[in-house]
Motif scaffolding. Structure first.
Motif, short mmCIF file in Angstrom:
data_model
loop_
_atom_site.label_atom_id
_atom_site.label_comp_id
_atom_site.label_asym_id
_atom_site.label_seq_id
_atom_site.Cartn_x
_atom_site.Cartn_y
_atom_site.Cartn_z
N VAL A 23 0.84 -1.20 0.00
CA VAL A 23 0.00 0.00 0.00
C VAL A 23 0.88 1.25 0.00
O VAL A 23 1.92 1.30 0.64
CB VAL A 23 -0.98 -0.01 1.20
N GLU A 24 0.44 2.24 -0.76
CA GLU A 24 1.19 3.50 -0.91
C GLU A 24 0.43 4.58 -0.15
O GLU A 24 -0.78 4.72 -0.33
CB GLU A 24 1.20 3.82 -2.41
N HIS A 68 0.36 8.66 0.83
CA HIS A 68 0.86 10.01 0.56
C HIS A 68 0.27 10.95 1.61
O HIS A 68 -0.95 11.05 1.73
CB HIS A 68 0.43 10.48 -0.84
N PRO A 102 6.31 9.17 -0.57
CA PRO A 102 5.24 8.32 -0.07
C PRO A 102 5.77 7.25 0.88
O PRO A 102 6.94 6.87 0.79
CB PRO A 102 4.64 7.68 -1.33
N PHE A 157 5.32 3.26 2.24
CA PHE A 157 4.87 2.03 1.62
C PHE A 157 4.72 0.92 2.63
O PHE A 157 5.51 0.80 3.57
CB PHE A 157 5.88 1.56 0.54
N LYS A 202 -3.80 2.51 -2.49
CA LYS A 202 -3.17 3.81 -2.25
C LYS A 202 -4.09 4.68 -1.40
O LYS A 202 -5.29 4.69 -1.60
CB LYS A 202 -2.86 4.50 -3.58
N THR A 233 -4.22 8.75 -0.10
CA THR A 233 -3.62 10.08 -0.24
C THR A 233 -4.39 11.05 0.64
O THR A 233 -5.61 11.12 0.57
CB THR A 233 -3.69 10.57 -1.71
#
Length: 117
Positions: A36-37, A39, A46, A48, A111, A113
């Motif tokens: 998973v990323e 931000h 980012p 991880f 992801k 953000t």
């Protein structure tokens, strides 16, 4: 015309468990892709992986009052991007508008953000 998801289009289990439940961090991590990323506004690069997620959920939570409503705002790599807005609390007042976007594919979060609007 609103782009909000129709009521019959339920949120994916991944979003319900990770962002809308009182599940433990370990339980939430089951709904994440292994890489998973993440931000975040104050991070230049980012983050991880599930360990970074656990650390963020435990230590790095911003004081943001998130809206309960999510909407689909984009399609990315075959997955849907869901978003919600919120207000960040700075000192005593609610100031900066924030947005949280989550990329979900096959009920795994790929992801996350968080950004200032």
């Amino acid at each position: 015309m609103s782009s909000a998801a129709p009521p019959e289009m339920a949120l994916p289990d991944a979003i319900m468990h990770v962002f809308m439940s009182e599940d433990s961090v370990e339980e939430k991590a089951e709904y994440l892709d292994d890489n998973v990323e993440i931000h975040l506004p104050k991070e230049e690069e980012p983050l991880f992986g599930k360990e970074a997620f656990a650390d963020w959920m435990t230590n790095g939570k911003q004081n943001v009052k998130w809206a309960l409503d999510w909407e689909v705002i984009d399609v990315e790599n075959g997955g849907l991007v869901y978003a919600r807005t919120g207000k960040q609390k700075v000192k005593v007042v609610m100031t900066a508008s924030m947005r949280q976007c989550v990329l979900v594919m096959e009920d795994k979060i790929l992801k996350i953000t968080v950004e200032k609007l």
